[in-house]
Design a protein around this motif. Structure first.
Motif, short mmCIF file in Angstrom:
data_model
loop_
_atom_site.label_atom_id
_atom_site.label_comp_id
_atom_site.label_asym_id
_atom_site.label_seq_id
_atom_site.Cartn_x
_atom_site.Cartn_y
_atom_site.Cartn_z
N THR A 143 36.87 -94.00 -6.74
CA THR A 143 37.02 -92.93 -5.76
C THR A 143 35.66 -92.42 -5.28
OG1 THR A 143 39.14 -92.27 -6.72
CG2 THR A 143 38.03 -90.65 -5.33
N LEU A 144 34.71 -92.31 -6.19
CA LEU A 144 33.35 -91.92 -5.80
C LEU A 144 32.71 -92.98 -4.91
CD1 LEU A 144 31.91 -90.37 -9.10
CD2 LEU A 144 32.46 -89.17 -6.97
N ALA A 145 32.96 -94.24 -5.23
CA ALA A 145 32.43 -95.33 -4.40
C ALA A 145 32.99 -95.24 -2.99
CB ALA A 145 32.77 -96.69 -5.02
N PHE A 146 34.27 -94.91 -2.89
CA PHE A 146 34.87 -94.74 -1.56
C PHE A 146 34.17 -93.62 -0.80
CE2 PHE A 146 37.62 -93.26 1.71
CZ PHE A 146 38.44 -94.32 2.07
N PHE A 147 34.06 -92.46 -1.42
CA PHE A 147 33.49 -91.30 -0.73
C PHE A 147 32.03 -91.53 -0.33
CE2 PHE A 147 31.18 -87.20 -0.92
CZ PHE A 147 31.72 -86.63 0.23
N ILE A 148 31.24 -92.10 -1.23
CA ILE A 148 29.82 -92.32 -0.93
C ILE A 148 29.66 -93.32 0.21
CG2 ILE A 148 27.66 -93.28 -1.83
CD1 ILE A 148 28.52 -92.11 -4.59
N SER A 149 30.38 -94.43 0.13
CA SER A 149 30.26 -95.44 1.19
C SER A 149 30.81 -94.91 2.52
CB SER A 149 31.01 -96.72 0.79
OG SER A 149 32.38 -96.47 0.56
N ALA A 150 31.88 -94.11 2.47
CA ALA A 150 32.42 -93.52 3.69
C ALA A 150 31.42 -92.54 4.31
CB ALA A 150 33.74 -92.81 3.39
N SER A 151 30.70 -91.82 3.48
CA SER A 151 29.68 -90.89 3.96
C SER A 151 28.55 -91.64 4.66
CB SER A 151 29.13 -90.06 2.81
OG SER A 151 30.14 -89.24 2.23
N VAL A 152 28.21 -92.82 4.13
CA VAL A 152 27.19 -93.66 4.78
C VAL A 152 27.70 -94.14 6.13
CG1 VAL A 152 25.89 -95.81 4.63
CG2 VAL A 152 26.14 -94.36 2.59
N VAL A 153 28.96 -94.53 6.18
CA VAL A 153 29.57 -94.94 7.45
C VAL A 153 29.46 -93.83 8.48
CG1 VAL A 153 31.75 -95.52 8.60
CG2 VAL A 153 31.17 -96.60 6.43
N ALA A 165 27.75 -80.01 12.70
CA ALA A 165 29.17 -79.81 12.48
C ALA A 165 29.96 -81.11 12.63
CB ALA A 165 29.72 -78.76 13.44
N GLU A 166 29.48 -81.99 13.49
CA GLU A 166 30.18 -83.25 13.69
C GLU A 166 30.08 -84.14 12.45
OE1 GLU A 166 30.93 -86.40 17.34
OE2 GLU A 166 29.17 -85.09 17.37
N TYR A 167 28.96 -84.04 11.76
CA TYR A 167 28.82 -84.78 10.50
C TYR A 167 29.69 -84.15 9.40
CZ TYR A 167 24.98 -87.39 12.55
OH TYR A 167 24.24 -88.22 13.36
N VAL A 168 29.80 -82.82 9.43
CA VAL A 168 30.67 -82.14 8.48
C VAL A 168 32.12 -82.60 8.67
CG1 VAL A 168 31.62 -79.91 7.76
CG2 VAL A 168 29.17 -80.13 8.27
N ILE A 169 32.52 -82.78 9.92
CA ILE A 169 33.86 -83.30 10.21
C ILE A 169 34.04 -84.66 9.55
CG2 ILE A 169 35.32 -84.26 12.05
CD1 ILE A 169 34.25 -82.03 13.88
N GLY A 170 33.04 -85.52 9.72
CA GLY A 170 33.11 -86.86 9.16
C GLY A 170 33.14 -86.86 7.64
N PHE A 171 32.28 -86.05 7.03
CA PHE A 171 32.23 -86.01 5.56
C PHE A 171 33.53 -85.44 4.98
CE2 PHE A 171 27.41 -85.47 6.14
CZ PHE A 171 27.22 -86.85 6.12
N THR A 172 34.11 -84.46 5.66
CA THR A 172 35.38 -83.90 5.21
C THR A 172 36.49 -84.95 5.27
OG1 THR A 172 34.74 -81.70 6.01
CG2 THR A 172 37.10 -82.09 5.59
N ALA A 173 36.52 -85.69 6.38
CA ALA A 173 37.52 -86.75 6.52
C ALA A 173 37.30 -87.85 5.49
CB ALA A 173 37.46 -87.33 7.93
N ALA A 174 36.02 -88.14 5.18
CA ALA A 174 35.70 -89.14 4.16
C ALA A 174 36.24 -88.72 2.80
CB ALA A 174 34.19 -89.35 4.09
N PHE A 175 36.12 -87.44 2.48
CA PHE A 175 36.63 -86.93 1.21
C PHE A 175 38.16 -87.05 1.15
CE2 PHE A 175 38.47 -83.37 -1.19
CZ PHE A 175 37.93 -83.63 -2.45
N ILE A 176 38.81 -86.67 2.24
CA ILE A 176 40.28 -86.78 2.28
C ILE A 176 40.69 -88.24 2.16
CG2 ILE A 176 42.34 -86.42 3.69
CD1 ILE A 176 41.12 -83.86 2.53
#
Length: 222
Positions: A143-153, A165-176
């Motif tokens: 799960t951490l691998a997913f979130f970290i790699s998604a954050s890089v994406v 704020a647009e990056y915050v949107i992305g990081f929030t969606a990555a966590f979900i």
């Protein structure tokens, strides 16, 4: 898939499966450069073909024999269930892509689908190889691998503004997305649940944070 190894398939087979999965990254890349109508036409044709082939293996033994000879080692146990007639992951990828292109603005689809391909691969390989600590339905490591790699994406996918704020949107969606990938095992195919959930979270946050922003990428075919 990032569950602690249950012996369903060997790690080498999972590696091959995910390397093939990575080729689906071509879908958001190509879609970025072509009109939505063209993408829908192509994806619809590919989806119909994949569905027909996937179902034909259950109803036509000769087709099934060839199908399993070529792809059998890549299929998980639930994808071999002739009673339930489950679709395989590749078919779900195409269904997911078609639905996503139809529903979401291009800026959201490209990000959500790239997260599916890259982060689901990361979660599966890290989780299966190094997953030791159970977390929800799978492993904490995956799960951490997913979130970290998604954050890089998120750092590299298209943006509409220069706002943090647009990056915050992305990081929030990555966590979900990481949570959805974890809990969807055995409930829904994550090739469908991940990009749809990430896409809707991003869309909702864009509407909340940027209510007047037109979600259309400039200088990109619509």
């Amino acid at each position: 898939m990032n569950q602690i190894d249950n012996g369903t398939i060997h790690y080498r087979d999972e590696l091959v499966r995910k390397l093939i999965h990575l080729t689906s990254l071509s879908i958001p890349v190509i879609y970025y450069f072509i009109p939505r109508s063209v993408a829908i036409t192509i994806l619809a044709a590919l989806t119909v073909f994949a569905l027909a082939l996937d179902l034909a293996r259950y109803f036509h033994p000769e087709i099934g024999k060839i199908f399993y000879k070529i792809f059998g080692f890549l299929l998980r146990k639930h994808e071999l269930d002739h009673k339930k007639k489950n679709l395989n992951g590749a078919t779900y990828v195409l269904i997911s892509a078609l639905i996503g292109v139809i529903i979401f603005p291009k800026v959201i689809f490209v990000t959500a689908f790239a997260i599916l391909i890259i982060s689901d691969t990361s979660a599966a390989l890290i989780g299966r190889k190094f997953g030791k600590n159970p977390f929800l339905r799978k492993s904490l490591e995956g799960t951490l691998a997913f979130f970290i790699s998604a954050s890089v994406v998120i750092l590299f996918t298209p943006k509409l503004t220069d706002s943090v704020a647009e990056y915050v949107i992305g990081f929030t969606a990555a966590f979900i997305g990481a949570i959805i990938e974890n809990i969807s095992y055995g409930i829904a195919d994550d090739n469908l649940s991940i990009p749809i959930s990430v896409g809707f979270v991003m869309w909702a946050l864009y509407l909340i944070i940027f209510p007047n922003l037109d979600l259309i990428l400039p200088n990109v075919p619509r």
